[in-house]
Design a protein around this motif. Structure first.
Motif, PDB file in Angstrom:
ATOM      1  N   PHE A   1       0.223   8.089  -7.067  1.00 30.16           N
ATOM      2  CA  PHE A   1      -0.687   9.183  -7.403  1.00 30.16           C
ATOM      3  C   PHE A   1      -0.001  10.591  -7.335  1.00 30.16           C
ATOM      4  O   PHE A   1      -0.541  11.376  -7.921  1.00 30.16           O
ATOM      5  CB  PHE A   1      -1.465   9.107  -6.073  1.00 30.16           C
TER       6      PHE A   1
ATOM      7  N   ASP B   1      -9.532  -3.056  -0.880  1.00 28.06           N
ATOM      8  CA  ASP B   1      -9.235  -1.872  -1.208  1.00 28.06           C
ATOM      9  C   ASP B   1      -8.063  -1.350  -1.974  1.00 28.06           C
ATOM     10  O   ASP B   1      -8.154  -0.339  -2.942  1.00 28.06           O
ATOM     11  CB  ASP B   1      -9.334  -1.052   0.460  1.00 28.06           C
ATOM     12  N   LEU B   2      -7.051  -1.984  -1.399  1.00 31.49           N
ATOM     13  CA  LEU B   2      -5.880  -1.663  -2.320  1.00 31.49           C
ATOM     14  C   LEU B   2      -5.763  -2.217  -3.706  1.00 31.49           C
ATOM     15  O   LEU B   2      -5.308  -1.518  -4.526  1.00 31.49           O
ATOM     16  CB  LEU B   2      -4.541  -2.727  -1.568  1.00 31.49           C
TER      17      LEU B   2
ATOM     18  N   ASP C   1       0.747  -1.183   0.035  1.00 35.12           N
ATOM     19  CA  ASP C   1      -0.028   0.182  -0.107  1.00 35.12           C
ATOM     20  C   ASP C   1       0.859   1.310  -0.148  1.00 35.12           C
ATOM     21  O   ASP C   1       0.664   2.176  -0.859  1.00 35.12           O
ATOM     22  CB  ASP C   1      -0.974  -0.070   1.312  1.00 35.12           C
TER      23      ASP C   1
ATOM     24  N   THR D   1       2.114   1.794  -3.355  1.00 36.58           N
ATOM     25  CA  THR D   1       1.151   2.078  -4.451  1.00 36.58           C
ATOM     26  C   THR D   1       0.868   3.684  -4.210  1.00 36.58           C
ATOM     27  O   THR D   1       0.487   4.407  -5.017  1.00 36.58           O
ATOM     28  CB  THR D   1      -0.161   1.268  -4.042  1.00 36.58           C
ATOM     29  N   ASP D   2       0.791   4.163  -2.788  1.00 33.64           N
ATOM     30  CA  ASP D   2       0.533   5.519  -2.564  1.00 33.64           C
ATOM     31  C   ASP D   2       1.522   6.453  -3.265  1.00 33.64           C
ATOM     32  O   ASP D   2       1.264   7.607  -3.564  1.00 33.64           O
ATOM     33  CB  ASP D   2       0.620   5.788  -1.097  1.00 33.64           C
TER      34      ASP D   2
ATOM     35  N   ASP E   1      -8.663  -1.976  -5.523  1.00 41.92           N
ATOM     36  CA  ASP E   1      -9.390  -0.959  -6.152  1.00 41.92           C
ATOM     37  C   ASP E   1      -8.425   0.509  -6.345  1.00 41.92           C
ATOM     38  O   ASP E   1      -8.644   1.172  -7.464  1.00 41.92           O
ATOM     39  CB  ASP E   1     -10.543  -0.365  -5.082  1.00 41.92           C
ATOM     40  N   HIS E   2      -7.267   0.757  -5.662  1.00 42.62           N
ATOM     41  CA  HIS E   2      -6.434   1.779  -5.813  1.00 42.62           C
ATOM     42  C   HIS E   2      -5.819   1.421  -7.034  1.00 42.62           C
ATOM     43  O   HIS E   2      -5.376   2.298  -7.942  1.00 42.62           O
ATOM     44  CB  HIS E   2      -5.449   1.987  -4.770  1.00 42.62           C
TER      45      HIS E   2
ATOM     46  N   GLN F   1      -7.625   2.003 -10.171  1.00 46.12           N
ATOM     47  CA  GLN F   1      -7.768   3.294 -10.395  1.00 46.12           C
ATOM     48  C   GLN F   1      -6.658   3.659 -11.032  1.00 46.12           C
ATOM     49  O   GLN F   1      -6.703   4.520 -12.032  1.00 46.12           O
ATOM     50  CB  GLN F   1      -8.172   4.050  -8.972  1.00 46.12           C
TER      51      GLN F   1
END
Length: 245
Positions: A76, A147-148, A69, A72-73, A150-151, A154
């Motif tokens: 963005f 949830d991860l 996670d 992944t952040d 989904d990110h 996205q």
């Protein structure tokens, strides 16, 4: 992953993760030559230090999720940077379609493709983790993994959108270039149209005939220039009525 807000370059940093469930140990290998490349490590350390999501009381699978996670952040801010960059390129193309902008568009397409190639394996990895048995990945962790995922979906969708936009930027450049060329051709056409009758008049009176009565008139030179100016003004007025000038 590293991005420089003042430029159009970014770098990729490979992160290898090994989960040793028998020893309840998570090992990561990564390279970073400066502080920016270690930001995701700091985020994981802050989660453990602050006990975010009660990570200390959970198993190894949740720590594995925290690592993925945090990585992944990092995508963005990069996507936000490229979104702003595309807006800048679009504005520059509309104002002045400089051929140098093609290099920026090509580099943008290349970088977006490279980022997509790095995100897709993470998406597949997360999907595989979710189907593992509850003994390896607990149900509570699988909720976070959804949830991860989904990110990551996205991120992939945004990359696909940006890729389409980059293609449209190339079409916009070609369209702007064609419009600019049409304006140049219009200007040349107006100039040529104005000088065609003037060239004809000067050509007629430039011939060496023995008898040309107009040449002996006392005000022939003045009449010639009045006639030339009248032709030019009438043509400019006509072009103005057509919206060419």
């Amino acid at each position: 992953m590293e991005q420089d807000p003042g430029s159009f370059e970014f770098g990729l940093n490979q992160v290898s993760v090994f989960a040793l469930y028998r020893h309840n140990l998570l090992v990561t290998f990564h390279e970073h030559r400066n502080e920016n490349r270690g930001n995701w490590v700091q985020r994981v350390e802050e989660r453990v230090r602050n006990n975010t999501e009660e990570v200390r009381g959970k198993d190894l699978s949740h720590l594995l999720y925290a690592v993925i996670d945090s990585v992944t952040d990092r995508y963005f801010p990069l996507l936000e940077f490229y979104g702003d960059r595309m807006e800048e390129l679009e504005s520059a193309l509309v104002d002045d379609p400089d051929p140098e902008l093609i290099k920026g568009i090509t580099r943008l397409k290349r970088d977006l493709l490279l980022v997509r190639r790095t995100v897709w394996p993470m998406r597949e990895c997360t999907s595989r983790l979710m189907v593992l048995s509850d003994d390896i990945i607990r149900k509570g962790t699988k909720m976070y993994l959804r949830d991860l995922q989904d990110h990551l979906v996205q991120v992939v969708d945004i990359l696909e959108t940006y890729r389409d936009v980059s293609m449209s930027l190339l079409d916009l450049y070609l369209s702007a270039t064609n419009n600019k060329m049409q304006e140049v051709m219009k200007t040349l056409t107006i100039i040529s149209t104005i000088f065609i009758p003037l060239t004809f008049i000067t050509g007629v009176y430039g011939m060496n005939f023995e008898y040309m009565p107009e040449l002996s008139w006392p005000f022939s030179y003045l009449i010639f220039w009045i006639f030339v100016i009248a032709i030019i003004m009438s043509q400019l007025y006509y072009f103005h009525r057509l919206g060419w000038t």
